[in-house]
Design an enzyme around this catalytic site. Sequence first.
Site, mmCIF file in Angstrom:
data_model
loop_
_atom_site.group_PDB
_atom_site.id
_atom_site.type_symbol
_atom_site.label_atom_id
_atom_site.label_comp_id
_atom_site.label_asym_id
_atom_site.label_seq_id
_atom_site.Cartn_x
_atom_site.Cartn_y
_atom_site.Cartn_z
ATOM 1 N N ASP A 21 0.799 -1.241 0.000
ATOM 2 C CA ASP A 21 0.000 0.000 0.000
ATOM 3 C C ASP A 21 0.830 1.288 0.000
ATOM 4 O O ASP A 21 0.526 2.225 0.755
ATOM 5 C CB ASP A 21 -0.957 0.009 1.205
ATOM 6 C CG ASP A 21 -1.975 -1.124 1.136
ATOM 7 O OD1 ASP A 21 -1.903 -1.941 0.215
ATOM 8 O OD2 ASP A 21 -2.838 -1.179 2.032
ATOM 9 N N LYS A 119 -6.867 -5.030 -3.147
ATOM 10 C CA LYS A 119 -7.634 -5.555 -2.013
ATOM 11 C C LYS A 119 -8.608 -4.507 -1.520
ATOM 12 O O LYS A 119 -8.420 -3.320 -1.775
ATOM 13 C CB LYS A 119 -6.674 -5.969 -0.889
ATOM 14 C CG LYS A 119 -5.855 -4.812 -0.373
ATOM 15 C CD LYS A 119 -4.804 -5.280 0.604
ATOM 16 C CE LYS A 119 -4.032 -4.136 1.185
ATOM 17 N NZ LYS A 119 -4.843 -3.143 1.916
ATOM 18 N N CYS A 164 -2.125 -2.869 7.464
ATOM 19 C CA CYS A 164 -1.962 -3.737 6.296
ATOM 20 C C CYS A 164 -0.629 -4.465 6.257
ATOM 21 O O CYS A 164 -0.556 -5.607 5.806
ATOM 22 C CB CYS A 164 -2.211 -2.930 5.027
ATOM 23 S SG CYS A 164 -3.943 -2.403 4.945
HETATM 24 C C1 VGL Z 1 -4.860 0.594 5.586
HETATM 25 C C2 VGL Z 1 -6.505 1.407 6.956
HETATM 26 C C3 VGL Z 1 -7.433 1.281 5.960
HETATM 27 C C4 VGL Z 1 -3.420 0.233 5.401
HETATM 28 C C5 VGL Z 1 -5.779 0.451 4.579
HETATM 29 O O1 VGL Z 1 -2.942 0.199 4.246
HETATM 30 O O2 VGL Z 1 -2.741 -0.026 6.416
HETATM 31 N N1 VGL Z 1 -5.229 1.068 6.775
HETATM 32 N N2 VGL Z 1 -7.066 0.791 4.767
#
Ligand code: VGL
Length: 211
Positions: A21, A119, A164
């Site tokens: 991410d 995702k 994540c």
């Molecule tokens: C994430 C919160 C919501 C992350 C993704 O990438 O850690 N955290 N969506």
Amino acid sequence: MISRFTKPYSLKRMNALILVDIQNDFLPGGALAVPDGDAVIPIANDLMKEAEVVVATQDWHPPDHGSFAVNHPGRAVFETIDLHGLSQTLWPVHCVEETHGAAFADALEVSRIEKVFRKGTRPEIDSYSGFHDNGRRHSTGMADWLRGRGVTQVTVCGLATDYCVKFTALDAIDEGFRTTLALGACRGVNLKPGDVEQAIQEMQQRGVVIA
Ligand code: VGL
Ligand code: ZN
């Protein structure tokens, strides 16, 4: 000598780097900015040079995603609700599919990424892990893809350490990969003080090597 009738096997441990991410919305100025999040980019770029296989995850939500506080009238950001039977932290709108916020960071050397796994694409369920959703209902296919590439060990880095990155590393262990966390190339949210430290301890207890 290896007979041509013997199935060749390898003692080589194929390693993969999993970039979690590293997207605009998680960088300073983004919708769900992780403090100092942009610090992971140059380190990730360096790690990519040494990795045999590079894959990335991308948080990729439809606008009506159930993790967005705005989609629950009367609820506020960072509250916890029950979302179809699972505990869900409510987040600001972030990483909406096809938007700039969901794109990889500009400075990330994306040409080295062999495969991207998206995702959080289903409105009814969130997905912190790059392997499957929070209810383990659907897989992204990453584990099978990595095994198909001959990968036996993975290094995980990215954003955010306490969400994540943590769930991706724990699932990597469950999928049987020798798993290392490149801690210097991770940054966390720390919604509660100590969340990142607790996440690191949990990963370590479950067999993740902290590097
Ligand atoms: C994430 C919160 C919501 C992350 C993704 O990438 O850690 N955290 N969506
Ligand atoms: Zn998300």
